[in-house]
Design a protein around this motif. Structure first.
Motif, PDB file in Angstrom:
ATOM      1  N   LEU A 431       0.831  -1.211   0.000  1.00 40.46           N
ATOM      2  CA  LEU A 431       0.000   0.000   0.000  1.00 40.46           C
ATOM      3  C   LEU A 431       0.864   1.259   0.000  1.00 40.46           C
ATOM      4  O   LEU A 431       0.515   2.260  -0.643  1.00 40.46           O
ATOM      5  CB  LEU A 431      -0.942  -0.011   1.201  1.00 40.46           C
ATOM      6  N   ALA A 432       1.992   1.213   0.686  1.00 39.77           N
ATOM      7  CA  ALA A 432       2.903   2.360   0.655  1.00 39.77           C
ATOM      8  C   ALA A 432       3.441   2.575  -0.758  1.00 39.77           C
ATOM      9  O   ALA A 432       3.564   3.716  -1.231  1.00 39.77           O
ATOM     10  CB  ALA A 432       4.059   2.125   1.641  1.00 39.77           C
ATOM     11  N   LEU A 433       3.728   1.468  -1.436  1.00 41.10           N
ATOM     12  CA  LEU A 433       4.192   1.574  -2.825  1.00 41.10           C
ATOM     13  C   LEU A 433       3.098   2.162  -3.714  1.00 41.10           C
ATOM     14  O   LEU A 433       3.366   3.021  -4.565  1.00 41.10           O
ATOM     15  CB  LEU A 433       4.609   0.192  -3.313  1.00 41.10           C
ATOM     16  N   LEU A 434       1.847   1.711  -3.501  1.00 43.55           N
ATOM     17  CA  LEU A 434       0.738   2.232  -4.308  1.00 43.55           C
ATOM     18  C   LEU A 434       0.511   3.718  -4.055  1.00 43.55           C
ATOM     19  O   LEU A 434       0.204   4.470  -4.985  1.00 43.55           O
ATOM     20  CB  LEU A 434      -0.537   1.447  -4.014  1.00 43.55           C
ATOM     21  N   LYS A 435       0.625   4.148  -2.809  1.00 44.62           N
ATOM     22  CA  LYS A 435       0.437   5.573  -2.500  1.00 44.62           C
ATOM     23  C   LYS A 435       1.471   6.435  -3.218  1.00 44.62           C
ATOM     24  O   LYS A 435       1.211   7.587  -3.561  1.00 44.62           O
ATOM     25  CB  LYS A 435       0.516   5.797  -0.995  1.00 44.62           C
ATOM     26  N   LYS A 436       2.620   5.836  -3.483  1.00 49.73           N
ATOM     27  CA  LYS A 436       3.668   6.556  -4.199  1.00 49.73           C
ATOM     28  C   LYS A 436       3.486   6.466  -5.716  1.00 49.73           C
ATOM     29  O   LYS A 436       3.610   7.468  -6.432  1.00 49.73           O
ATOM     30  CB  LYS A 436       5.038   5.988  -3.810  1.00 49.73           C
ATOM     31  N   GLU A 437       3.181   5.263  -6.218  1.00 49.58           N
ATOM     32  CA  GLU A 437       3.132   5.028  -7.663  1.00 49.58           C
ATOM     33  C   GLU A 437       1.751   5.269  -8.275  1.00 49.58           C
ATOM     34  O   GLU A 437       1.647   5.638  -9.446  1.00 49.58           O
ATOM     35  CB  GLU A 437       3.580   3.596  -7.971  1.00 49.58           C
ATOM     36  N   ALA A 438       0.698   5.021  -7.511  1.00 52.17           N
ATOM     37  CA  ALA A 438      -0.677   5.193  -8.019  1.00 52.17           C
ATOM     38  C   ALA A 438      -1.546   5.774  -6.909  1.00 52.17           C
ATOM     39  O   ALA A 438      -2.461   5.108  -6.405  1.00 52.17           O
ATOM     40  CB  ALA A 438      -1.232   3.864  -8.511  1.00 52.17           C
ATOM     41  N   PRO A 439      -1.276   6.999  -6.482  1.00 47.10           N
ATOM     42  CA  PRO A 439      -1.952   7.565  -5.298  1.00 47.10           C
ATOM     43  C   PRO A 439      -3.465   7.637  -5.432  1.00 47.10           C
ATOM     44  O   PRO A 439      -4.181   7.498  -4.438  1.00 47.10           O
ATOM     45  CB  PRO A 439      -1.325   8.959  -5.166  1.00 47.10           C
ATOM     46  N   GLN A 440      -3.986   7.852  -6.650  1.00 43.20           N
ATOM     47  CA  GLN A 440      -5.433   7.968  -6.813  1.00 43.20           C
ATOM     48  C   GLN A 440      -6.152   6.641  -6.601  1.00 43.20           C
ATOM     49  O   GLN A 440      -7.360   6.615  -6.350  1.00 43.20           O
ATOM     50  CB  GLN A 440      -5.770   8.501  -8.202  1.00 43.20           C
ATOM     51  N   GLN A 441      -5.430   5.540  -6.717  1.00 45.87           N
ATOM     52  CA  GLN A 441      -6.074   4.235  -6.636  1.00 45.87           C
ATOM     53  C   GLN A 441      -5.757   3.488  -5.352  1.00 45.87           C
ATOM     54  O   GLN A 441      -6.308   2.410  -5.117  1.00 45.87           O
ATOM     55  CB  GLN A 441      -5.648   3.386  -7.841  1.00 45.87           C
ATOM     56  N   ALA A 442      -4.915   4.032  -4.497  1.00 45.13           N
ATOM     57  CA  ALA A 442      -4.473   3.301  -3.309  1.00 45.13           C
ATOM     58  C   ALA A 442      -5.635   3.002  -2.366  1.00 45.13           C
ATOM     59  O   ALA A 442      -5.817   1.862  -1.919  1.00 45.13           O
ATOM     60  CB  ALA A 442      -3.385   4.093  -2.583  1.00 45.13           C
ATOM     61  N   ALA A 443      -6.445   4.027  -2.039  1.00 44.42           N
ATOM     62  CA  ALA A 443      -7.561   3.810  -1.112  1.00 44.42           C
ATOM     63  C   ALA A 443      -8.589   2.857  -1.705  1.00 44.42           C
ATOM     64  O   ALA A 443      -9.118   1.977  -1.021  1.00 44.42           O
ATOM     65  CB  ALA A 443      -8.213   5.147  -0.757  1.00 44.42           C
ATOM     66  N   LEU A 444      -8.895   3.029  -2.985  1.00 45.28           N
ATOM     67  CA  LEU A 444      -9.859   2.160  -3.641  1.00 45.28           C
ATOM     68  C   LEU A 444      -9.358   0.720  -3.667  1.00 45.28           C
ATOM     69  O   LEU A 444     -10.118  -0.229  -3.458  1.00 45.28           O
ATOM     70  CB  LEU A 444     -10.120   2.662  -5.053  1.00 45.28           C
ATOM     71  N   THR A 445      -8.057   0.537  -3.911  1.00 43.20           N
ATOM     72  CA  THR A 445      -7.477  -0.803  -3.920  1.00 43.20           C
ATOM     73  C   THR A 445      -7.651  -1.481  -2.569  1.00 43.20           C
ATOM     74  O   THR A 445      -8.041  -2.648  -2.487  1.00 43.20           O
ATOM     75  CB  THR A 445      -5.982  -0.731  -4.278  1.00 43.20           C
ATOM     76  N   SER A 446      -7.379  -0.749  -1.513  1.00 46.39           N
ATOM     77  CA  SER A 446      -7.514  -1.307  -0.174  1.00 46.39           C
ATOM     78  C   SER A 446      -8.944  -1.722   0.109  1.00 46.39           C
ATOM     79  O   SER A 446      -9.204  -2.800   0.667  1.00 46.39           O
ATOM     80  CB  SER A 446      -7.044  -0.288   0.869  1.00 46.39           C
ATOM     81  N   PHE A 447      -9.897  -0.879  -0.288  1.00 47.40           N
ATOM     82  CA  PHE A 447     -11.305  -1.216  -0.066  1.00 47.40           C
ATOM     83  C   PHE A 447     -11.722  -2.430  -0.888  1.00 47.40           C
ATOM     84  O   PHE A 447     -12.380  -3.352  -0.390  1.00 47.40           O
ATOM     85  CB  PHE A 447     -12.197  -0.026  -0.400  1.00 47.40           C
ATOM     86  N   LEU A 448     -11.353  -2.457  -2.173  1.00 43.78           N
ATOM     87  CA  LEU A 448     -11.757  -3.571  -3.031  1.00 43.78           C
ATOM     88  C   LEU A 448     -11.138  -4.881  -2.568  1.00 43.78           C
ATOM     89  O   LEU A 448     -11.737  -5.951  -2.740  1.00 43.78           O
ATOM     90  CB  LEU A 448     -11.357  -3.285  -4.482  1.00 43.78           C
ATOM     91  N   ALA A 449      -9.954  -4.828  -1.988  1.00 41.56           N
ATOM     92  CA  ALA A 449      -9.321  -6.050  -1.491  1.00 41.56           C
ATOM     93  C   ALA A 449     -10.178  -6.702  -0.419  1.00 41.56           C
ATOM     94  O   ALA A 449     -10.285  -7.938  -0.356  1.00 41.56           O
ATOM     95  CB  ALA A 449      -7.936  -5.741  -0.946  1.00 41.56           C
ATOM     96  N   GLU A 450     -10.822  -5.880   0.428  1.00 46.45           N
ATOM     97  CA  GLU A 450     -11.702  -6.433   1.457  1.00 46.45           C
ATOM     98  C   GLU A 450     -12.941  -7.070   0.838  1.00 46.45           C
ATOM     99  O   GLU A 450     -13.500  -8.026   1.379  1.00 46.45           O
ATOM    100  CB  GLU A 450     -12.115  -5.323   2.436  1.00 46.45           C
ATOM    101  N   THR A 451     -13.387  -6.540  -0.306  1.00 41.31           N
ATOM    102  CA  THR A 451     -14.539  -7.122  -0.995  1.00 41.31           C
ATOM    103  C   THR A 451     -14.154  -8.412  -1.708  1.00 41.31           C
ATOM    104  O   THR A 451     -14.885  -9.413  -1.673  1.00 41.31           O
ATOM    105  CB  THR A 451     -15.102  -6.120  -2.013  1.00 41.31           C
ATOM    106  N   ILE A 452     -12.986  -8.403  -2.358  1.00 41.05           N
ATOM    107  CA  ILE A 452     -12.547  -9.575  -3.122  1.00 41.05           C
ATOM    108  C   ILE A 452     -12.284 -10.767  -2.212  1.00 41.05           C
ATOM    109  O   ILE A 452     -12.572 -11.914  -2.577  1.00 41.05           O
ATOM    110  CB  ILE A 452     -11.289  -9.216  -3.942  1.00 41.05           C
ATOM    111  N   VAL A 453     -11.768 -10.527  -1.020  1.00 43.36           N
ATOM    112  CA  VAL A 453     -11.427 -11.641  -0.134  1.00 43.36           C
ATOM    113  C   VAL A 453     -12.675 -12.406   0.293  1.00 43.36           C
ATOM    114  O   VAL A 453     -12.593 -13.559   0.732  1.00 43.36           O
ATOM    115  CB  VAL A 453     -10.653 -11.111   1.098  1.00 43.36           C
ATOM    116  N   GLN A 454     -13.846 -11.794   0.153  1.00 39.95           N
ATOM    117  CA  GLN A 454     -15.094 -12.469   0.500  1.00 39.95           C
ATOM    118  C   GLN A 454     -15.595 -13.378  -0.631  1.00 39.95           C
ATOM    119  O   GLN A 454     -16.527 -14.159  -0.431  1.00 39.95           O
ATOM    120  CB  GLN A 454     -16.164 -11.437   0.840  1.00 39.95           C
ATOM    121  N   LEU A 455     -15.011 -13.248  -1.814  1.00 38.75           N
ATOM    122  CA  LEU A 455     -15.412 -14.088  -2.940  1.00 38.75           C
ATOM    123  C   LEU A 455     -14.775 -15.464  -2.805  1.00 38.75           C
ATOM    124  O   LEU A 455     -13.672 -15.604  -2.268  1.00 38.75           O
ATOM    125  CB  LEU A 455     -14.969 -13.469  -4.265  1.00 38.75           C
TER     126      LEU A 455
END
Length: 656
Positions: A431-455
């Motif tokens: 997530l630290a890498l994403l905040k640096k390389e893709a800051p606009q998508q870091a928060a969304l990535t973290s949220f979607l990961a919680e959704t995907i793990v339920q699949l």
């Protein structure tokens, strides 16, 4: 006939195409030389001196100019089609349908395509709409199954029920899965070359018409000569059109029968494709056919379409498509008449939210969501809007957030990143890498990961297939950036897991700069790649047998030898097995690159051997299915039914 047999047959058809192309070139060269000889006599032969001979090199120059036009036209058009399906769809006047579209008819079409792609285990194709075509027609185009596009006319959306639309899409998926598309795209370039003479003749007529009318003492004015020369070449050019239709009829008619049969097999409903064809018949009148395409490039692309694009005097033996009556007879087993094809009522949109209005949809997907806004934004889309068609409706099996994410380019990137997030300290590093390389998508990535793990595990990898159209809308620089970030996320813990390798392999095959381009055939037999195949069999055996298994080493070796028995010509033995210490993913990638250059009929034997290594008389585990899916993506082959069944356990059924 299997996918690989179709590819082999396509190579044989290519030989037939080359023969007919050569015949067409010879006929055109002879006709051009005859026309030029007549024009020379017309200009210089009717005077005081008897014409004793033609100028030196007269016929050679005519021949060279003709060959240059044909060859140049073929090369130019082939270069213009280097982007495959997208280039063909734009050539037909298509408009790309956004995966996040809020138009309910377009949404229905995308959902049908997505269902078919998920059931087939291939990347979901991009979908184009031929907005100004009121007839019922469609085509699929591309160089391989993972960069295909599907295009349909507006009349197809307006006049067909969902079952009939499924039949049409199933027909086009047959062309994708049976390897027809590559030959069809080649055919476009070839036909353009042999038909260029007619275009050159048109230019000469225009030049002669607008040039000065000065005459000399040696015959008719040059203006008249230009007009007659242009007319002669224009007529000669129809030799190219004649041979073009001959070539199309030689390679496409039987494939239409196969695609109709495959559509019935895919949908288990003959009324789907059958109803669509009957409605084409119902739209036909004395001057127009129900599948007619009015675009200027229709004739050049006619062999791609579901139905004939124009009535033609050369129908019969030279028709690009079999007669509707014969196609219907084969589908139903009896004669069937046409159906009326009125425009159907528009989808019910009252009180139905547009997908583009959702917080996670369309252009505002990534930029509109910040960490502080995320929870409240999520709560506003607690239920997926119901898309109603007639009296039936259903919902996407995905959460609204994932459903929106996979349809938007920025959101699809976040889905990919979320699939790679690990646990604990590894996740924090990623997530630290994403905040640096893709800051606009870091928060969304973290949220979607919680959704995907339920699949369930079987539902995760297909997300990449659903996201494929949105990811393919990215410019190549953005794709390269995505692949670079994926590599950094994988390297965050200084190791690569099987799941990471599978995901990276699929993404690279579909998004890298060479994705979708033609791959030359370098190896005709499995024996040419003995060591590479031993490596792939060892990998599958290693994955299929978990480390918790009793006597794991002997069990993995037994799995390897099961696969080896399916390729007796390789004479693989126990000493060819590669244990875990010698299995490196760079070596596996190289083996996949080599296997992708196998001849079509060599690949099914390889897949059969890999399946034998993975199966042991029971259904495949998801890890085995994933590695086989990645290998099939790596060698550009459809996944076998046993692998597809592993993913179909999740209800991938979208709205009606």
């Amino acid at each position: 006939m299997t996918f690989f047999e179709q590819q082999h047959q396509a190579r044989q058809e290519t030989k037939k195409l080359v023969f007919l192309f050569a015949l067409a070139v010879i006929a055109i060269v002879l006709a051009v030389n005859l026309a030029m000889a007549l024009l020379w006599n017309f200009k210089f032969g009717g005077h005081h001196e008897v014409l004793r001979s033609y100028p030196k090199g007269f016929f050679a120059i005519n021949t060279l100019i003709t060959l240059a036009l044909i060859g140049g036209g073929t090369l130019i058009q082939t270069f213009n089609l280097r982007d495959g399906g997208d280039a063909v769809a734009l050539m037909a006047g298509g408009r790309l349908i956004s995966p996040a579209t809020g138009d309910l008819q377009e949404r229905r079409l995308l959902n049908v395509v997505e269902e078919m792609a998920l059931a087939s285990g291939i990347a979901c194709p991009k979908v184009y709409l031929l907005e100004h075509e009121d007839a019922i027609n469609a085509f699929a185009a591309g160089y391989n199954q993972n960069e295909a596009v599907v295009a349909v006319t507006r009349g197809t959306l307006n006049r067909l029920t969902r079952d009939e639309l499924q039949g049409v899409v199933g027909h086009e998926f047959s062309h994708i899965l049976n390897g027809d598309m590559r030959l069809n795209v080649h055919l476009i370039g070839v036909l353009f070359g042999i038909q260029m003479i007619a275009g050159f003749g048109q230019q000469l007529m225009n030049f002669g018409r607008f040039s000065s009318s000065s005459r000399d003492d040696k015959g008719p004015p040059w203006q008249l000569v230009m007009l007659f020369a242009g007319l002669a070449l224009f007529v000669v050019g129809y030799i190219g059109i004649f041979f073009g239709r001959l070539i199309k009829s030689a390679v496409s008619r039987q494939r239409e029968f196969l695609a109709d049969a495959s559509a019935v097999q895919f949908t288990r409903n003959p009324e789907g494709i059958g109803g669509a064809l009957r409605k084409i018949g119902g739209l036909t009148d004395g001057n127009r056919i129900g599948s007619q395409i009015d675009h200027q490039n229709a004739e050049q692309l006619s062999h791609l379409f579901l139905g004939s694009v124009r009535p033609n005097l050369l129908d019969g033996w030279f028709a690009t498509h079999p007669p509707l009556t014969e196609r219907l007879q084969r589908i139903y087993g009896r004669s069937m008449g046409p159906l009326e094809a009125p425009e159907l009522p528009q989808p019910l949109a009252d009180n139905t939210a547009r997908l583009a209005d959702l917080p996670f949809a369309a252009a505002g997907f990534a930029s509109a969501v910040t960490p502080s806004q995320l929870p409240s934004s999520v709560s506003t889309v607690a239920a997926t809007p119901t898309l109603e068609f007639g009296n039936s409706s259903s919902r996407s099996p995905l959460s609204p957030q994932l459903d929106g994410a996979v349809r938007d380019s920025a959101g699809a990137c976040a889905v990919v990143y979320a699939l790679l997030l690990g646990e604990g300290a590894e996740r924090e590093t990623q997530l630290a890498l994403l905040k640096k390389e893709a800051p606009q998508q870091a928060a969304l990535t973290s949220f979607l990961a919680e959704t995907i793990v339920q699949l369930p595990l079987s539902a995760r990898l297909p997300l990449v297939d659903l996201a494929a159209p949105a990811l393919r809308q990215l410019p190549q620089a953005a794709r390269d950036r995505l692949l670079a970030i994926v590599e950094q996320l994988i390297a965050a813990d200084s190791r690569i897991t099987l799941a990471e390798f599978v995901l990276q392999t699929i993404l690279t095959r579909r998004l890298a700069p060479r994705a979708g381009r033609l791959v030359p055939i370098r190896f005709n037999r499995l024996s040419d790649l003995r060591n590479d195949i031993a490596l792939l069999l060892s990998l599958v055996a290693h994955v299929a047998v978990p480390s918790t298994c009793a006597d794991v080493v002997a069990t993995r070796l037994a799995a390897f030898l099961r696969g080896a028995q399916a390729c007796p010509e390789l004479q693989l033995a126990a000493q060819d097995y590669c244990d875990g210490a010698s299995l490196s993913f760079p070596r596996v990638r190289q083996a996949l690159d080599n296997a992708n250059q196998l001849a079509p009929l060599a690949k099914p034997q390889l897949i059969k051997a890999l399946l034998a290594a993975a199966e042991d008389g029971k259904p495949l585990e998801i890890t085995s299915a994933d590695i086989l899916r990645a290998i099939c993506a790596g060698i550009e082959a459809p996944i076998p039914p046993a692998v597809a069944a592993t993913y179909q356990a999740y209800p991938w059924q979208f709205d009606n």
